[in-house]
Design a protein around this motif. Structure first.
Motif: not given
Length: 338
Positions: A89-94, A113-119, A306-319
């Motif tokens: 729906a165009g929203c970022n998520v925490f 996240s990659n497809e929509t560009g949303k964090r 305009g950057r991924p957070a330290e705990t963005d899903c791109l990193d957190n998926i490793k945990s």
């Protein structure tokens, strides 16, 4: 109008901290609240003095409020649906940890996240403490040389009640994600493989396995061992775990509460059976807010920069991979490559 227009999804007790943070942030505004039990949303809104609409459906809430950010404070089983609905729906998520209830769901969230560009950033509040930052700094400064192994003990008797008591893997899925993520953060390395033995000891009040022992091979060549129990009454560690790191020149300790310290070989002294050591205390270097508020600060800063957070899903998926790899290893009795 506030820059961040927030809908809170999940209005149970855990949402208190999330709402409190948003209410004290000048450029954020809560514009709606969602819970499958709408009365819970109404009750929380009244408790916080918020005059906002309440909903039982997130998509409806987003359309009605024009929100651009969702706080996901629902139970783990709902995280995938909330995250994908919000980003689509165009929203970022925490979101609260864990990122998802399965590794496949986590991968799907990352893809959206990659497809929509949303964090999609995950709450890993235990990274945001002066003690763990100091511990990491000790290692980065080469105080103890090349890291060979890292060890964490976690023993608490947590009587939650509710959904955790009924989970199949309450310790690994709901809590160990914190310790696994901390290990990655402390030594700046990622998991390669895991062997895990999971069990439910006598006296446990959990339906599923509330204790586990795990061995991870890490990308820097080190080994991370984890011993944990969520049904350990007595002799409790801190919630941050009790840590020891061994290196080529010495070792470092952190009990999860006080400041860390290290010992390294005193090369000015002659060789001996047990070598003489030099002690060094960790330095206080972290000036940010602690815990949840520290993680929120980073999440919002990342959005605004305009950057991924330290705990963005791109990193957190490793945990997350460590969590579900451990569960799979325990189920099969075999080492799992991550």
């Amino acid at each position: 109008m506030a820059k961040h227009r927030i809908v809170v999804a999940g209005c149970g007790g855990m949402s208190n901290t999330w709402i409190d943070y948003a209410m004290q942030r000048e450029n954020a505004e809560i514009v709606g609240m969602v819970d499958i039990f709408e009365e819970s949303a109404k009750t929380m809104a009244a408790k916080k003095g918020l005059d906002v609409p309440t909903f039982t459906d997130l998509a409806t809430a987003l359309e009605a409020t024009g929100a651009n950010l969702v706080f996901d404070v629902t139970i783990p089983a709902s995280h995938k649906q909330i995250a994908i609905t919000a980003m689509s729906a165009g929203c970022n998520v925490f979101g609260e940890k864990p990122m998802a209830e399965s590794y496949e769901d986590a991968k799907e969230i990352v893809a959206i996240s990659n497809e929509t560009g949303k964090r999609y950033s995950v709450m890993q509040n235990r990274r945001y403490l002066p003690q763990i930052r100091s511990f990491r700094d000790l290692l980065r400064a080469d105080t103890i040389g090349t890291v060979g192994s890292i060890h964490a003990d976690f023993f608490l008797g947590a009587h939650f009640g509710g959904f955790r008591d009924a989970m199949d893997n309450p310790l690994i899925i709901d809590m160990a994600i914190h310790t696994f993520d901390q290990a990655r953060f402390i030594i700046d390395a990622d998991p390669v493989s895991v062997y895990c033995h999971e069990f439910n000891p006598p006296g446990s009040w959990y339906k599923g396995n509330a204790s586990a022992i795990c061995i991870f091979e890490m990308s820097d060549g080190s080994v991370f061992s984890y011993r944990g129990s969520w049904c350990a009454d007595g002799l409790n560690t801190s919630w941050e775990s009790d840590w020891r790191v061994t290196g080529s020149k010495g070792g470092a300790r952190w009990d999860g509460a006080g400041m860390p310290y290290a010992e390294y070989v005193d090369t000015s002294k002659p060789e001996s059976f047990i070598r003489e050591m030099v002690s060094v205390e960790g330095k206080q270097g972290w000036n940010g807010q602690q815990g949840h508020f520290g993680c929120f600060d980073e999440m919002f800063a990342a959005l605004e920069e305009g950057r991924p957070a330290e705990t963005d899903c791109l990193d957190n998926i490793k945990s997350v991979a460590m969590v579900f790899g451990a569960v799979e290893s325990a189920r099969t009795g075999k080492k799992v490559i991550l």
